[in-house]
Write a protein that holds these residues in place. Structure first.
Motif, PDB file in Angstrom:
ATOM      1  N   ASP A  52      -2.379 -46.262  57.208  1.00 34.64           N
ATOM      2  CA  ASP A  52      -3.317 -47.358  57.000  1.00 34.64           C
ATOM      3  C   ASP A  52      -4.131 -47.596  58.280  1.00 34.64           C
ATOM      4  O   ASP A  52      -5.367 -47.645  58.256  1.00 34.64           O
ATOM      5  CB  ASP A  52      -2.491 -48.613  56.651  1.00 34.64           C
ATOM      6  N   ILE A  99      -5.574 -44.243  52.532  1.00 35.41           N
ATOM      7  CA  ILE A  99      -4.464 -45.204  52.651  1.00 35.41           C
ATOM      8  C   ILE A  99      -3.526 -45.050  51.469  1.00 35.41           C
ATOM      9  O   ILE A  99      -2.304 -44.998  51.616  1.00 35.41           O
ATOM     10  CB  ILE A  99      -5.009 -46.644  52.729  1.00 35.41           C
ATOM     11  N   SER A 115     -12.078 -44.900  53.419  1.00 35.03           N
ATOM     12  CA  SER A 115     -10.782 -45.265  53.996  1.00 35.03           C
ATOM     13  C   SER A 115      -9.778 -45.767  52.958  1.00 35.03           C
ATOM     14  O   SER A 115      -8.585 -45.780  53.212  1.00 35.03           O
ATOM     15  CB  SER A 115     -10.967 -46.325  55.078  1.00 35.03           C
ATOM     16  N   SER A 145      -6.579 -44.711  59.159  1.00 35.35           N
ATOM     17  CA  SER A 145      -7.728 -44.652  58.262  1.00 35.35           C
ATOM     18  C   SER A 145      -8.776 -45.694  58.648  1.00 35.35           C
ATOM     19  O   SER A 145      -9.965 -45.498  58.423  1.00 35.35           O
ATOM     20  CB  SER A 145      -7.291 -44.895  56.814  1.00 35.35           C
TER      21      SER A 145
END
Lengths: 269, 317
Positions: B42, B225, B221, B45
């Motif tokens: 996470d 994730i 992104s 990204s």
């Protein structure tokens, strides 16, 4: 950081810096601290070969810290650790470690056989795969601890005693001459403890030095030959019967043991 | 359905991009999830965004190499900042990561808004969702000439980059399978056997950053994730062996990519809609749905199987 003022009277205290190459584990002046709190202070000890040695002492005595510093998992502030006369970096292959049960990720997708095979990784080397002959060797080690039938079971689905045996089999696979265990009998029943002791005794009989952190003073004399009584400092060390004196225990446990407990322990020895 | 030529020009490159991005993220994610570092995917990204924008501002092009360098520098900076926040604010790792990656992502968004970057295809929607549909393979007119040298040379550059990253990920996992397994499971033994767990852990972090940067341009992104976590977590429900988990995570990643892409591209048209849905978003939805299905119906670890296993002794007794 000032050490507590205790004078140590100890007949077996080894001569500083005289480390024979056949001593499986020799500590000289080992000192470890977490921030400003000393966890181990100036500990000297020789673990004998072919014997079961216990590291005993109250909570916070530095028992686990001692194992971890021997393995290089926590930095030492001062002192020396020698494994068969050599610094740890040159003797890693001689040392096997069975971690405390709560330090293992039991949900990890690995079978008992996978874990035992990890003991062979040191000899397999970087980037080389685990081959059939390695798996067969791992299976043979599992059979030695009576776990052949459970080789393909995921480790989290084994009982506490079976999990300990998997890690002991991994130590066998490492072919280490020094095997260290952190509370191997914690949370297992008496029958399982007996089975584990039998396996470890067999290991010691082949000349391996078995060193275990142990918290149960009542079973100390039945299980171990040798003990290091610790409370940050070395309080006493030697054959169990010589270590378990009322005076040494009182010093290690700082009066936390009742006189009746001490007498019961003295009788057990 | 589109014509073959349209499929090859519009859908095929997007599909390949989606599959490669999902495969690279999904394979890497196995080790993030098992190391209890799912948040790293996470974080990585998100933090690559300001790096990519700054790289664009400095280099003046959206060249993938400049972007890769910018994104990696941002990831490196983030790693240092996370360590500093942990140390100075005495926060746990998750909280420190949360502080750093949200702040850096926000800086990236502000940079996009304040610079001329929005005039090219770098905008905030792109940053979140990517631009799968913008990759066009102009050249081939049918399957027959798709492999002609001139048409291969016309492959969109992001397809080539991401395919290389996906294949390299697979090769690294295969080559270092034993090392990854040992250092993930038992750092103590790994250290004792000379396997450098900190080095391997750092390499996993660095590779996560590389995959996040490579995937960012194509899929934004959000999708990375999801794909760093979902395929590995779903696969873990299906098997208790690491090797099988990794194969299963790869299969799940490819299935989610293909399923999500087709659902986004064609399902709305069949059901009477007029426009396609965002493919990256749909792929993440499919991956999430697969995770839910595995949690409920997985053979041994699913909720249903466990409920049945609990009832069985009662029924037998």
């Amino acid at each position: 950081m000032t050490p507590p003022p205790v004078t140590i009277v100890d007949s077996e205290r080894p001569a500083p810096w005289a480390i024979a190459p056949d001593v499986p584990l020799a500590l000289r002046g080992l000192t470890v601290a977490y921030r400003a709190t000393p966890a181990l202070w100036n500990v000297d000890w020789d673990a004998p070969a072919g014997a079961m040695s216990a590291i005993v002492g109250p909570n916070g005595a530095g028992k686990s810290t001692l194992l971890k510093s021997v393995l290089g998992l926590v930095p030492t502030l001062a002192g020396e650790v020698r494994v068969f006369g050599a610094p740890l970096a040159k003797a890693r292959g001689d040392v096997a470690y069975v971690p405390q049960r709560n330090a293992v990720d039991w949900d990890f997708p690995a079978s008992a056989l996978d874990v035992v095979a990890m003991g062979l990784y040191g000899r397999i080397g970087w980037c080389r795969p685990v081959r059939r002959r390695h798996r067969e060797a791992a299976r043979a080690r599992l059979a030695e601890v009576g776990m052949a039938d459970l080789a393909d079971r995921q480790i989290g689905e084994l009982s506490g005693g079976q999990q300990q045996r998997v890690f002991i089999a991994r130590a066998l696979a490492q072919q280490a001459r020094l095997v260290m265990l952190d509370e191997p009998f914690a949370g297992v029943d008496a029958a399982t403890e007996h089975a584990l002791v039998t396996v470890l005794r067999g290991l010691a009989a082949t000349g391996v030095a078995v060193v275990a952190v142990h918290h149960d003073l009542a079973t100390l004399a039945d299980t171990f030959d040798h003990a290091l009584l610790l409370n940050v400092r070395r309080i006493a060390a030697g054959p169990v019967s010589e270590v378990l004196t009322e005076e040494a225990l009182q010093r290690a446990y700082g009066g936390r043991l009742a006189p009746t407990q001490l007498r019961a322990l003295a009788r057990a020895v | 359905m589109p014509t073959v030529a349209a499929f090859i020009t519009v859908d095929l490159p997007a599909l390949v991009l989606a599959i490669c991005a999902c495969l690279a993220c999904g394979l890497t994610g196995n080790f993030l999830v098992l190391r209890r570092q799912a948040l790293v995917g996470d974080a990585m990204s998100h933090v690559v965004l300001p790096g990519i924008v700054v790289a664009w501002l400095v280099a003046g092009t959206i060249d993938s190499l400049a972007m890769m360098a910018g994104g990696l520098l941002a990831a490196l900076l983030a790693t240092g900042l996370i360590a500093a926040v942990r140390h100075l604010a005495r926060l746990e790792a998750g909280a420190a990561m949360g502080v750093v990656f949200t702040a850096m992502f926000a800086i990236g968004v502000v940079l996009i808004e304040r610079s001329a970057a929005r005039d090219v295809h770098l905008d905030t929607t792109h940053a979140l969702m990517g631009a799968l549909e913008l990759a066009l393979w102009l050249g081939p007119t049918g399957w027959g000439d798709a492999l002609a040298a001139k048409n291969l040379a016309a492959l969109p550059r992001e397809v080539v980059t991401l395919a290389a990253v996906a294949l390299t990920t697979a090769a690294l996992v295969a080559l270092f399978f034993k090392e990854l397994r040992l250092t993930t499971f038992d750092t103590g033994l790994a250290t004792a056997l000379g396997y450098r767990p900190r080095l391997v852990g750092g390499a996993v972090m660095a590779w996560t950053a590389i995959v996040a940067v490579a995937a960012f341009d194509a899929v934004g992104s959000i999708l990375p994730i999801a794909m760093f976590i979902c395929p590995a977590a779903t696969a873990r429900m299906l098997t208790d062996r690491l090797g099988r988990q990794i194969w299963a995570s790869a299969a799940i990643a490819v299935l989610a990519a293909a399923g999500g892409y087709f659902a986004a591209a064609f399902a709305p048209l069949w059901t009477g809609g007029t426009a396609s849905l965002n493919a990256a978003g749909m792929i993440a939805v499919v991956a999430g749905a697969m995770q839910v299905a595995a949690m409920l119906f997985a053979p041994r670890h699913g909720a249903l199987a466990r409920a049945l296993a609990r009832r069985r002794p009662v029924a037998a007794g």
